[in-house]
Design a protein around this motif. Sequence first.
Motif, mmCIF file in Angstrom:
data_model
loop_
_atom_site.group_PDB
_atom_site.id
_atom_site.type_symbol
_atom_site.label_atom_id
_atom_site.label_comp_id
_atom_site.label_asym_id
_atom_site.label_seq_id
_atom_site.Cartn_x
_atom_site.Cartn_y
_atom_site.Cartn_z
ATOM 1 N N ALA A 144 0.807 -1.222 0.000
ATOM 2 C CA ALA A 144 0.000 0.000 0.000
ATOM 3 C C ALA A 144 0.836 1.265 0.000
ATOM 4 C CB ALA A 144 -0.932 0.009 1.219
ATOM 5 N N THR A 145 2.133 1.154 0.241
ATOM 6 C CA THR A 145 2.956 2.356 0.399
ATOM 7 C C THR A 145 4.156 2.370 -0.555
ATOM 8 O OG1 THR A 145 4.141 1.275 2.246
ATOM 9 C CG2 THR A 145 2.248 2.668 2.804
ATOM 10 N N TRP A 146 5.217 1.660 -0.196
ATOM 11 C CA TRP A 146 6.446 1.741 -0.978
ATOM 12 C C TRP A 146 6.256 1.229 -2.403
ATOM 13 C CZ3 TRP A 146 10.363 4.643 -1.050
ATOM 14 C CH2 TRP A 146 11.529 4.304 -1.737
ATOM 15 N N PHE A 147 5.507 0.157 -2.577
ATOM 16 C CA PHE A 147 5.240 -0.369 -3.912
ATOM 17 C C PHE A 147 4.626 0.711 -4.798
ATOM 18 C CE2 PHE A 147 2.015 -2.163 -6.778
ATOM 19 C CZ PHE A 147 2.801 -2.979 -7.591
ATOM 20 N N MET A 148 3.670 1.472 -4.271
ATOM 21 C CA MET A 148 3.000 2.486 -5.070
ATOM 22 C C MET A 148 3.952 3.631 -5.420
ATOM 23 S SD MET A 148 0.212 0.939 -5.332
ATOM 24 C CE MET A 148 -0.273 2.133 -6.555
ATOM 25 N N ALA A 149 4.816 4.018 -4.480
ATOM 26 C CA ALA A 149 5.782 5.087 -4.759
ATOM 27 C C ALA A 149 6.790 4.648 -5.818
ATOM 28 C CB ALA A 149 6.498 5.498 -3.481
ATOM 29 N N VAL A 150 7.264 3.401 -5.717
ATOM 30 C CA VAL A 150 8.216 2.883 -6.698
ATOM 31 C C VAL A 150 7.565 2.784 -8.072
ATOM 32 C CG1 VAL A 150 9.566 0.858 -7.350
ATOM 33 C CG2 VAL A 150 9.604 1.665 -4.993
ATOM 34 N N LEU A 151 6.315 2.371 -8.093
ATOM 35 C CA LEU A 151 5.605 2.259 -9.363
ATOM 36 C C LEU A 151 5.439 3.625 -10.024
ATOM 37 C CD1 LEU A 151 4.308 0.039 -11.098
ATOM 38 C CD2 LEU A 151 2.136 0.544 -9.975
ATOM 39 N N ARG A 152 5.133 4.649 -9.229
ATOM 40 C CA ARG A 152 5.022 5.997 -9.799
ATOM 41 C C ARG A 152 6.372 6.456 -10.352
ATOM 42 N NH1 ARG A 152 1.313 9.880 -9.401
ATOM 43 N NH2 ARG A 152 0.327 8.964 -7.544
ATOM 44 N N ASN A 153 7.425 6.226 -9.581
ATOM 45 C CA ASN A 153 8.763 6.594 -10.032
ATOM 46 C C ASN A 153 9.086 5.930 -11.372
ATOM 47 O OD1 ASN A 153 11.557 7.771 -9.237
ATOM 48 N ND2 ASN A 153 12.016 5.641 -9.718
ATOM 49 N N ARG A 154 8.725 4.665 -11.501
ATOM 50 C CA ARG A 154 8.964 3.934 -12.751
ATOM 51 C C ARG A 154 8.147 4.517 -13.901
ATOM 52 N NH1 ARG A 154 6.990 -2.331 -13.609
ATOM 53 N NH2 ARG A 154 6.993 -2.314 -15.897
ATOM 54 N N ASN A 155 6.870 4.810 -13.646
ATOM 55 C CA ASN A 155 6.019 5.363 -14.709
ATOM 56 C C ASN A 155 6.555 6.694 -15.220
ATOM 57 O OD1 ASN A 155 4.138 3.262 -14.772
ATOM 58 N ND2 ASN A 155 2.896 4.161 -13.141
ATOM 59 N N ILE A 156 7.027 7.536 -14.293
ATOM 60 C CA ILE A 156 7.596 8.821 -14.690
ATOM 61 C C ILE A 156 8.847 8.603 -15.532
ATOM 62 C CG2 ILE A 156 8.714 10.916 -13.841
ATOM 63 C CD1 ILE A 156 6.867 10.717 -11.373
ATOM 64 N N ALA A 157 9.714 7.717 -15.063
ATOM 65 C CA ALA A 157 10.990 7.504 -15.747
ATOM 66 C C ALA A 157 10.799 6.936 -17.146
ATOM 67 C CB ALA A 157 11.872 6.573 -14.922
ATOM 68 N N GLU A 158 9.822 6.071 -17.324
ATOM 69 C CA GLU A 158 9.706 5.362 -18.595
ATOM 70 C C GLU A 158 9.193 6.230 -19.736
ATOM 71 O OE1 GLU A 158 9.173 0.768 -17.030
ATOM 72 O OE2 GLU A 158 7.409 1.863 -17.713
ATOM 73 N N HIS A 159 8.242 7.134 -19.476
ATOM 74 C CA HIS A 159 7.650 7.845 -20.611
ATOM 75 C C HIS A 159 7.387 9.334 -20.404
ATOM 76 C CE1 HIS A 159 7.079 4.357 -23.172
ATOM 77 N NE2 HIS A 159 6.624 3.685 -22.134
ATOM 78 N N ALA A 160 7.515 9.845 -19.191
ATOM 79 C CA ALA A 160 7.250 11.273 -19.000
ATOM 80 C C ALA A 160 8.254 12.121 -19.774
ATOM 81 C CB ALA A 160 7.312 11.616 -17.515
ATOM 82 N N LEU A 161 7.753 13.116 -20.494
ATOM 83 C CA LEU A 161 8.592 14.057 -21.244
ATOM 84 C C LEU A 161 9.425 13.370 -22.328
ATOM 85 C CD1 LEU A 161 9.757 16.241 -18.218
ATOM 86 C CD2 LEU A 161 7.903 16.714 -19.828
ATOM 87 N N THR A 162 8.891 12.321 -22.904
ATOM 88 C CA THR A 162 9.527 11.712 -24.073
ATOM 89 C C THR A 162 8.741 12.129 -25.316
ATOM 90 O OG1 THR A 162 8.226 9.675 -23.838
ATOM 91 C CG2 THR A 162 10.369 9.746 -22.739
ATOM 92 N N THR A 163 9.240 11.755 -26.492
ATOM 93 C CA THR A 163 8.630 12.240 -27.726
ATOM 94 C C THR A 163 7.339 11.499 -28.050
ATOM 95 O OG1 THR A 163 9.836 10.685 -29.132
ATOM 96 C CG2 THR A 163 10.915 12.785 -28.629
ATOM 97 N N THR A 164 6.534 12.121 -28.882
ATOM 98 C CA THR A 164 5.267 11.520 -29.316
ATOM 99 C C THR A 164 5.237 11.346 -30.832
ATOM 100 O OG1 THR A 164 4.250 13.724 -29.438
ATOM 101 C CG2 THR A 164 4.006 12.505 -27.363
ATOM 102 N N ASP A 165 6.425 11.264 -31.449
ATOM 103 C CA ASP A 165 6.510 11.208 -32.909
ATOM 104 C C ASP A 165 6.683 9.788 -33.456
ATOM 105 O OD1 ASP A 165 9.037 10.680 -32.017
ATOM 106 O OD2 ASP A 165 10.025 12.320 -33.096
#
Length: 307
Positions: free
Chosen positions: A214-235
Amino acid sequence: MTDHDAQFARMGASASYLRRETVQALSRRSDLWGLWLTLHVWGVIIAAWVMAAVWTHPLTLLLAILLVGSRQHGMAILMHDAAHGVLFKTRVLNEFVGKWLLAAPYGGDLIAYRHYHLKHHRYTQSDDDPDLPLSAKFPVTRASLRRKFIRDLTGQTFFRLRMAGLKAAPEPGMEAFQKTSPVPTLVTNAVLFAGLAATGHWWIYPVLWLLPLATWFMAVLRNRNIAEHALTTTDGNVLTQARTTKAGWLARVFLAPYWVNYHVEHHAYMYVPCWQLPHLHSAMAAQHGEMEIQPSYRQVLKLAATG
C-alpha cells in the motif's frame, strides 16, 4: 506460437536497429532463468520477513518494508515478462507462474494486464495509449510531485486504485489494475496469511505484506512510470518515445530490480527477456547515440518537476 505471441512478434518485427542474428540470440528464452528469477523475488521477500522476525526493531522493520515493496514491484516486472511470453521457454510454466506466483499475490492479473499492455506497445505515446494519462501530465510543479508521492507513501493511491479496480469501466491510466477475476488474488493471499500464521508470525502479513504493497510499492511504481515515458517524444520514434535510466546498485535494490530501467530497449525489442536487456542495451548504445537515456532516477524527477 500463441495468438498473443504472434501479435507481439508482428508489433516488434519492424524494429531494425540491430542485426537479425544478434536479436535472435538475445531473444532466447530460458526456463532456468525464469525459475531463478521467480525464486529470487520470493527469496528476497522471505529473507526480509525472517530478518524482521528474528531482529524485530523499527529499523529492521523499515528495511523489510522497503525490500518487500521493491520485490512486490519486482513481481510485477517478472509478470510483465510473462505477459510477453518470455519469462519461461515453456508456455505452461510461463502462464502458471505469471498468473499464480507473480501477478495474483500483489493483486495483478496476467490476462487483463496482457490485453492492456499490448495496447500500450501498439500505441505508445499516442492518443490511444492507455498509459498516456500517466505521462502526459508532466512536467508538474515540485509541490505537485511531492503531493503525489505523499499520497503513495500514505496508502491513499493504493486504496484509490483498489476502488477503481472494482468499477466496470476503468479510469484513464488505470487499466493495468483491472482483473478478469478476484479469485487468484484472494486464494494466494489466503495461503500467504495461513502460512505465516502457521509459523506463529501472522503479524507479518499486515505489516510486511499489505503495508509495503500500500505504500512503498506504489511510490516505486510511480517513479517507474515517470521515468519510462514522462517528457519523451510523441513522434513514433522508438528510441526517444521511451526512456532508459541508469541505475546503480541501490537503485536496483530499492527502485528498479530485474533490469526494468532499460525501457528504450524493451520497446525496440519487446520479446527480449529482461535478463538480456543489459546486453541489448550495450548493442544498441554502440550504434544509436540518439537513444533517450538519463543518468539517474534523481535526474528524471528533476526533469519532471519545475518551479
